[in-house]
Design a protein around this motif. Structure first.
Motif, short mmCIF file in Angstrom:
data_model
loop_
_atom_site.label_atom_id
_atom_site.label_comp_id
_atom_site.label_asym_id
_atom_site.label_seq_id
_atom_site.Cartn_x
_atom_site.Cartn_y
_atom_site.Cartn_z
N THR A 463 -35.51 103.85 40.12
CA THR A 463 -36.57 104.30 41.03
C THR A 463 -37.27 103.11 41.70
OG1 THR A 463 -37.88 104.52 39.04
CG2 THR A 463 -37.18 106.56 40.06
N GLY A 464 -36.87 102.83 42.91
CA GLY A 464 -37.61 101.87 43.71
C GLY A 464 -37.44 100.40 43.40
N PHE A 465 -36.66 100.05 42.38
CA PHE A 465 -36.55 98.64 42.01
C PHE A 465 -35.97 97.80 43.16
CE2 PHE A 465 -34.18 95.02 40.28
CZ PHE A 465 -35.17 94.40 39.54
N PHE A 466 -34.93 98.34 43.76
CA PHE A 466 -34.24 97.61 44.81
C PHE A 466 -35.17 97.33 46.00
CE2 PHE A 466 -30.97 97.13 48.14
CZ PHE A 466 -30.23 96.15 47.51
N ASP A 467 -35.98 98.33 46.37
CA ASP A 467 -36.92 98.14 47.48
C ASP A 467 -37.95 97.06 47.14
OD1 ASP A 467 -35.67 100.11 48.84
OD2 ASP A 467 -37.07 101.69 48.26
N GLN A 468 -38.43 97.09 45.91
CA GLN A 468 -39.41 96.06 45.51
C GLN A 468 -38.79 94.68 45.51
OE1 GLN A 468 -41.76 96.70 41.98
NE2 GLN A 468 -41.59 98.90 42.25
#
Ligand code: GTP
Length: 606
Positions: A463-468
């Motif tokens: 969940t969202g790690f890549f975007d961060q």
């Protein structure tokens, strides 16, 4: 016919380093396709619409080219590989049909996380690796520096590196020469019993399963009767050919050749990836196959309008026929009605599937938060749970469960050294352990790149790690991971209560160290999206009997009806707004009315 004139190769690279562009140039240079008009950049091997929209390759495609060199006509089989961590399994599968690989590195970006992982896959398979530096036309290209980096990372001799621009075509002829000169031909024997390796399959509505095979020994012809080592089922070859790049029928496939067959397989499950096919009556030892792809990310998919379920299920099944790595099960939820629980290789895979469902099947759906498969160890058995609603509650955990385990991955991040602190922070805040790091190109004077390795729970990266990672490194960090088994972990089910009643579709699995933070965030989000009622509604997050967080939704007043979901004008919301007023359905959650749109809001913001 001679095996000596065949070369089977793949292009392997980090995402965006130019695989598809180079593939197009090779197809053009060999006359397999016509040279495209300048400015048109649609890649030939990328066929799916979502691939074109996102500029990524999802499904591996294969093409055969003819090329005359030294007065002899060679057959060059290019086996295209997908370019994303979720699809590492497909990369490995495609490489099994090759003897060599072009390792493509962007001369302005350098070695990235995935360059390293695909290099290792190719090396383990014993492939001849041809190092290629791409995009030398870019002003930011630093070919010398990146060549030194490749030498330091892979032990590549800088003299072996071919420098090209796949965009302008410069140096691509040298790549073609290297494919012929450096990659060994396959070593099959035409007179031996037929042995064909099945490495990919697609589903065709009219002809059934179309399989891609690489012939190890023997000759395969139209009309031949074959059998599968895996299923023991028998088939007759109805159609056989090569891909160049469209299907092109031929009389037969010879050792070392790669091509497609249609043999009236009705179900895609019959085409077992890694299977060995043989001639009926001449059984052979199967080649070492593959482990089947394992779903690592699960999510529920529900129709926005509950009466659309039969149509949605049909669409999901049809789509799953073309994508064997998706698993499908029925699921029902009190909040969302009838739906399906799907298993994916990763979150990109999930996004691609969802987008295809929307684009190709015109589906209006709600997709729940992704969950990884947890292992619940009871005293006498182990159970895998991939749906929060099936996760044991706190009382059961205390009395019956010995241990809860979650999947972990070995992650590696490559980033310029000035982002090192940020990347360490990011890892720590995602429960990373066993951190270590090394420089990829120390002593070159310019800003160096650091590779950071760690072990992390898979749930932290879905969940969202890549975007961060991208935003905290200004886009410069790259990331890759591989599965690393299961680890015991202090996890619990968090439920959300509206007016004292739990809502099943909102349940989450959380690590106990994060429960306060997560509880607060979600309760605050719910307060924003749930419309006010005629009475006060308490909204609570609970783990077991413990209330983690609570807010109160005040009672409805006439002037606050409108604009509850303003602001978010995603494509989906527009679609929703366009729906007829009468189609909108209110879900009665205990005593609270909750529109499907509120679910959509909350799910899409997870
Ligand atoms: P995935 O399929 O997503 O893994 O990407 P890919 O590796 O196939 O990369 P692709 O060929 O789609 O290229 C990525 C981007 O780089 C595109 O915008 C290309 O136009 C661009 N590109 C590729 N080769 C070159 C090159 O030699 N020079 C320049 N300047 N741009 C290039």
């Amino acid at each position: 016919f001679s095996c000596d004139l065949i070369r089977n190769f793949s292009i392997i690279a980090h995402i965006d380093h130019g695989k598809s562009t180079l593939a197009d140039r090779l197809l053009e240079l060999t006359g397999t396709i016509k040279k495209k008009e300048v400015g048109k950049n649609e890649q030939v091997l990328d066929k799916l619409k979502v691939e074109r929209e996102r500029g990524i390759t999802v499904k591996a495609q294969t093409a055969s080219m003819m090329h005359t060199s030294g007065g002899k006509q060679h057959v060059l089989n290019l086996i295209d590989t997908p370019g994303h961590v979720d699809f590492a399994w497909e990369v490995s599968r495609s490489l099994a049909a090759c003897q060599g690989a072009l390792l493509l590195v962007d001369a302005s970006q350098g070695v990235q996380a995935q360059t390293i992982s695909v290099f290792h896959i190719a090396q383990e398979r014993g492939l001849k690796i041809i190092p290629v530096l791409n995009k030398i036309d870019l002003p930011a290209a630093q070919p010398e520096r990146i060549a030194a980096q490749m030498e330091a990372t892979f032990g590549t001799d800088p003299a072996d590196i071919i420098r090209i621009s796949a965009k302008t075509g410069r140096g691509v002829d040298e790549v073609l020469r290297a494919i012929i000169d450096r990659i060994p031909p396959p070593s099959g024997v035409p007179t031996k019993p037929l042995k064909a390796f099945l490495f990919d399959s697609q589903y065709d509505r009219y002809r059934g399963v179309i399989s891609l095979v690489s012939i190890q020994d023997g000759i395969l012809k139209k009309g031949d009767r074959i059998a599968s080592c895996y299923t023991k089922k028998k088939y007759e070859i109805a159609e056989i050919g090569i891909m160049n790049p469209e299907e092109n029928p031929v009389n037969g496939l010879y050792p070392g050749q790669v091509g497609y067959i249609a043999c009236n397989m009705k179900e895609s499950s019959e085409a077992h990836i890694g299977d060995t096919l043989y001639r009926v009556g001449a059984a052979v030892d199967p080649m070492p196959g593959f482990k089947p792809a394992k779903a690592m990310v699960y999510a529920g998919i529900f129709p926005i309008d509950t009466s659309d379920f039969p149509k949605l299920e049909e669409s999901i099944k049809r789509l799953a026929l073309t994508d064997r790595s998706v698993t499908v099960q029925r699921e029902s939820s009190t909040a969302l009605g009838q739906g399906c629980r799907l298993g994916f290789l990763g979150t990109l895979h999930m996004d691609v599937f969802r987008q295809r469902l929307e684009d190709e099947h015109d589906a209006n759906i709600i997709i729940t938060a992704p969950t990884v498969p947890y292992k619940i160890v009871y005293k006498d058995r182990e159970v895998f749970v991939s749906n929060p609603t099936e996760f044991p509650d706190a009382i059961d955990v205390a009395s019956k469960v010995k241990e809860i385990q979650e999947p972990v991955v070995k992650a590696s991040i490559i980033a310029p050294e000035e982002y090192f602190g940020e990347m360490m922070d990011l890892c720590f805040s995602h429960r990373a352990e066993e951190l270590d790091h090394r420089y990829l190109d120390a002593g070159t004077g310019t800003s160096s790149r650091i590779m950071l390795n760690c072990v992390m729970p898979l749930s932290e990266i879905v969940t969202g790690f890549f975007d961060q990672l991208k935003s905290r490194s200004s886009g410069f960090a790259s990331f890759d991971y591989e599965e690393a088994g299961y680890k015991a972990s202090d996890l619990a089910k968090m439920v959300f209560l509206l007016n004292g009643k739990p809502v099943d579709a909102l349940a989450l699995i959380v690590h106990r160290s994060n429960e306060d933070k997560i509880g607060k965030i979600w309760v605050k989000k719910l307060v924003k999206v749930i419309p006010r009622q005629m009475f006060e509604v308490p909204i609570q997050a609970a783990v077991g009997k413990k209330i983690i967080s609570r807010e109160t939704l005040s009672a409805y007043r006439a002037d606050v009806t409108a604009g509850l979901y303003g602001g978010d004008v995603s494509r989906k919301m527009k679609q929703l707004e366009n729906q007829k007023e009468g189609k909108k359905k209110m879900k009665r959650m205990g005593t609270v009315d909750m529109p499907q749109e509120a679910f959509f809001d909350i799910m899409s913001s997870r």
